[in-house]
Design an enzyme around this catalytic site. Structure first.
Site, mmCIF file in Angstrom:
data_model
loop_
_atom_site.group_PDB
_atom_site.id
_atom_site.type_symbol
_atom_site.label_atom_id
_atom_site.label_comp_id
_atom_site.label_asym_id
_atom_site.label_seq_id
_atom_site.Cartn_x
_atom_site.Cartn_y
_atom_site.Cartn_z
ATOM 1 N N HIS A 195 -32.367 33.930 30.875
ATOM 2 C CA HIS A 195 -33.362 33.698 32.057
ATOM 3 C C HIS A 195 -32.891 33.954 33.409
ATOM 4 O O HIS A 195 -31.890 33.475 34.004
ATOM 5 C CB HIS A 195 -33.179 31.974 32.035
ATOM 6 C CG HIS A 195 -33.831 31.303 32.922
ATOM 7 N ND1 HIS A 195 -35.030 31.435 33.275
ATOM 8 C CD2 HIS A 195 -33.356 30.242 34.075
ATOM 9 C CE1 HIS A 195 -35.509 30.601 34.198
ATOM 10 N NE2 HIS A 195 -34.627 30.097 34.926
ATOM 11 N N ARG B 146 -28.895 33.708 40.003
ATOM 12 C CA ARG B 146 -28.501 32.489 39.101
ATOM 13 C C ARG B 146 -26.837 32.699 38.874
ATOM 14 O O ARG B 146 -26.058 31.717 38.843
ATOM 15 C CB ARG B 146 -29.144 32.533 37.781
ATOM 16 C CG ARG B 146 -30.815 31.981 38.102
ATOM 17 C CD ARG B 146 -31.584 32.186 36.864
ATOM 18 N NE ARG B 146 -33.018 32.043 37.133
ATOM 19 C CZ ARG B 146 -33.891 32.742 37.441
ATOM 20 N NH1 ARG B 146 -33.561 34.090 37.571
ATOM 21 N NH2 ARG B 146 -35.106 32.564 37.564
ATOM 22 N N ALA C 58 -32.086 12.498 41.039
ATOM 23 C CA ALA C 58 -32.522 12.253 41.969
ATOM 24 C C ALA C 58 -33.011 13.673 42.519
ATOM 25 O O ALA C 58 -33.747 13.667 43.628
ATOM 26 C CB ALA C 58 -31.193 12.021 42.815
ATOM 27 N N GLY C 59 -32.653 14.641 42.027
ATOM 28 C CA GLY C 59 -33.042 16.188 42.345
ATOM 29 C C GLY C 59 -34.492 16.595 42.247
ATOM 30 O O GLY C 59 -35.201 15.862 41.489
ATOM 31 N N ASN D 108 -21.274 25.324 39.233
ATOM 32 C CA ASN D 108 -22.128 24.621 38.193
ATOM 33 C C ASN D 108 -21.349 24.209 36.904
ATOM 34 O O ASN D 108 -21.528 23.485 36.279
ATOM 35 C CB ASN D 108 -23.622 25.154 37.886
ATOM 36 C CG ASN D 108 -24.388 24.873 39.025
ATOM 37 O OD1 ASN D 108 -24.088 23.920 40.104
ATOM 38 N ND2 ASN D 108 -25.566 25.465 39.296
ATOM 39 N N ASN E 281 -28.379 26.248 36.141
ATOM 40 C CA ASN E 281 -28.251 27.822 36.151
ATOM 41 C C ASN E 281 -26.656 28.254 36.543
ATOM 42 O O ASN E 281 -26.086 27.259 37.248
ATOM 43 C CB ASN E 281 -29.174 28.217 37.031
ATOM 44 C CG ASN E 281 -30.594 28.566 36.553
ATOM 45 O OD1 ASN E 281 -30.518 29.149 35.205
ATOM 46 N ND2 ASN E 281 -31.443 28.442 37.396
ATOM 47 N N VAL F 269 -35.838 18.996 40.305
ATOM 48 C CA VAL F 269 -36.308 19.034 38.754
ATOM 49 C C VAL F 269 -36.061 17.952 37.988
ATOM 50 O O VAL F 269 -36.908 17.454 37.312
ATOM 51 C CB VAL F 269 -35.476 20.247 38.129
ATOM 52 C CG1 VAL F 269 -35.791 20.574 36.588
ATOM 53 C CG2 VAL F 269 -35.585 21.789 38.811
HETATM 54 P P1 NAD Z 1 -31.543 19.490 43.204
HETATM 55 O O1 NAD Z 1 -30.461 19.913 44.324
HETATM 56 O O2 NAD Z 1 -32.621 19.278 43.923
HETATM 57 O O3 NAD Z 1 -30.956 18.669 42.287
HETATM 58 C C1 NAD Z 1 -29.792 18.722 41.646
HETATM 59 C C2 NAD Z 1 -29.214 17.215 41.559
HETATM 60 O O4 NAD Z 1 -28.128 17.372 40.777
HETATM 61 C C3 NAD Z 1 -28.585 16.503 42.751
HETATM 62 O O5 NAD Z 1 -29.744 15.301 43.000
HETATM 63 C C4 NAD Z 1 -27.397 16.195 42.825
HETATM 64 O O6 NAD Z 1 -27.139 15.038 43.448
HETATM 65 C C5 NAD Z 1 -27.261 16.138 41.313
HETATM 66 N N1 NAD Z 1 -25.820 16.399 40.885
HETATM 67 C C6 NAD Z 1 -24.782 17.273 41.299
HETATM 68 N N2 NAD Z 1 -23.800 17.219 40.950
HETATM 69 C C7 NAD Z 1 -23.862 16.139 40.225
HETATM 70 C C8 NAD Z 1 -22.920 15.586 39.055
HETATM 71 N N3 NAD Z 1 -21.685 15.725 38.861
HETATM 72 N N4 NAD Z 1 -23.473 14.382 38.330
HETATM 73 C C9 NAD Z 1 -24.649 14.095 38.311
HETATM 74 N N5 NAD Z 1 -25.660 14.490 39.315
HETATM 75 C C10 NAD Z 1 -25.144 15.757 39.991
HETATM 76 O O7 NAD Z 1 -31.508 20.949 42.577
HETATM 77 P P2 NAD Z 1 -32.823 21.428 41.398
HETATM 78 O O8 NAD Z 1 -33.956 22.015 42.191
HETATM 79 O O9 NAD Z 1 -33.351 20.145 40.918
HETATM 80 O O10 NAD Z 1 -32.184 22.126 40.485
HETATM 81 C C11 NAD Z 1 -31.240 21.717 39.519
HETATM 82 C C12 NAD Z 1 -30.554 22.982 38.505
HETATM 83 O O11 NAD Z 1 -31.772 23.612 37.782
HETATM 84 C C13 NAD Z 1 -30.188 24.056 39.481
HETATM 85 O O12 NAD Z 1 -28.927 24.607 39.025
HETATM 86 C C14 NAD Z 1 -31.364 25.197 39.393
HETATM 87 O O13 NAD Z 1 -30.816 26.405 39.558
HETATM 88 C C15 NAD Z 1 -31.756 24.845 37.776
HETATM 89 N N6 NAD Z 1 -33.129 25.319 37.553
HETATM 90 C C16 NAD Z 1 -32.944 25.808 36.515
HETATM 91 C C17 NAD Z 1 -34.441 25.983 35.878
HETATM 92 C C18 NAD Z 1 -34.805 26.809 34.553
HETATM 93 O O14 NAD Z 1 -35.636 27.327 34.494
HETATM 94 N N7 NAD Z 1 -33.433 26.797 33.844
HETATM 95 C C19 NAD Z 1 -35.488 26.021 36.726
HETATM 96 C C20 NAD Z 1 -35.449 25.496 38.214
HETATM 97 C C21 NAD Z 1 -34.147 25.017 38.529
#
Ligand code: NAD
Length: 305
Positions: free
Chosen positions: A176, A89, A10-11, A96, A121, A13
């Protein structure tokens, strides 16, 4: 037949990965999973994605719970807290880690042979944690970050050099995060000789790179298209078994002189995940920076419970 599940769909990424992957018609099924309180949004993301597909893609997208993820080939975990302006991060470690622990317990009730791609992250620390404590072979545990960092590196160079970014090959290894290591010695151009960089140019480029993600977060709240596109490259290599090399966070076992740390290295990807950790010849300066990145990550790993 390829089935992919996205946890955190739903988020920002997760939904963007799902949309981009589905439009490429690379896999047969994509399952969207998120927390129960996001049920309606998750259903909406899946339906909206399906409405984008009928002219071009055979992929079937649906939302569900963990039982629907059964027998996934690839599970992409984007769930967790993202950074806010001012956060690193590593600040996300504790919250997380708990989220990933509960997710991997749920996943493992329905899946035992799958490849995980984690974006959550701090990805290097969490990827190692999953490998260490969730009983997963390192070949099946991929942390995402290096493709995005390298894409930002290519874009930064393209602006400075006045050439299209897809005419440049340039790679970031290491964390990263702040101890990322731009591999200047392997930068190459489609047309023209390999460029050289002064120490001042290298420092200035590295400083731009360290700011690039936070610039996007400050402007639009989150990074979205960059990570989504990068994750799709990894999925494509796995499902097509095309043996491409991408920088990914992988748990090392002596490669580059590093052990028991997950960090960005070139990996060859195929249908069974990481086929090979490719050891490039690096300059002594790059080797030292990679070693320092590993030392930083090993020390931060002690923060995990
Ligand atoms: P976001 O808040 O838009 O989405 C995160 C989603 O995770 C939400 O929909 C939330 O409800 C869901 N969630 C939370 N706990 C959960 C659980 N126990 N079970 C299932 N779903 C759960 O955040 P985002 O912008 O999509 O980022 C997500 C993660 O990816 C973050 O940790 C962010 O830092 C990381 N990120 C990493 C990179 C990379 O290159 N590695 C790039 C962008 C974002």
């Amino acid at each position: 037949m390829h089935k992919v599940s996205i946890i955190g769909a739903a988020g920002t990424v997760g939904s963007s990965v799902g949309y981009q992957l589905a439009t490429q018609s690379l896999v047969d099924e994509i399952v969207y999973v998120d927390i129960p309180s996001k049920n309606s949004l998750t259903i909406g993301q899946a339906e909206d994605t399906n409405h984008a597909l009928s002219y071009t893609s055979h992929t079937n997208v649906y939302s569900g719970d963990y039982s629907d993820t059964e027998n996934s080939d690839i599970i992409i975990v984007t769930a967790g807290k993202p950074r806010q302006p001012g956060q690193t991060r590593v600040d996300l470690t504790s919250v997380n880690q708990k989220i990933l622990d509960s997710i991997f317990s749920d996943i493992s009730q329905y899946n035992d042979d799958f490849i995980s791609i984690i974006t959550t992250n701090p990805v290097d620390l969490l990827n190692r944690h999953v490998c260490d404590f969730k009983n997963r072979p390192r070949e099946h545990v991929i942390g995402f970050g290096g493709v995005l960092d390298s894409s930002r590196f290519r874009y930064t160079l393209s602006k400075r050099m006045g050439v299209p970014s897809n005419h440049i090959k340039a790679t970031i290894l290491g964390e990263h995060g702040d101890s990322q290591v731009p591999i200047f010695s392997h930068v190459s151009l489609l047309n023209g000789p390999a460029p050289t960089f002064s120490s001042d140019e290298k420092s200035s480029i590295l400083s731009d790179l360290k700011e690039s993600a936070m610039c996007v977060i400050k402007q639009k709240g989150a990074t979205q298209w960059g990570p989504a596109s990068g994750v799709c490259h990894l999925v494509k290599s796995i499902v097509e078994n095309n043996h491409s090399i991408f920088p990914c966070s992988a748990v090392l076992n002596g490669e580059y002189g590093i052990s028991d740390v997950s960090l960005g290295v070139p990996v060859r990807l195929g249908s069974d995940g990481i086929e090979e950790i490719v050891e490039w010849d690096l300059t002594s300066e790059e080797t030292e920076a990679l070693t320092q990145s590993a030392i930083k990550l090993a020390s931060e790993y002690q923060l995990l419970n």
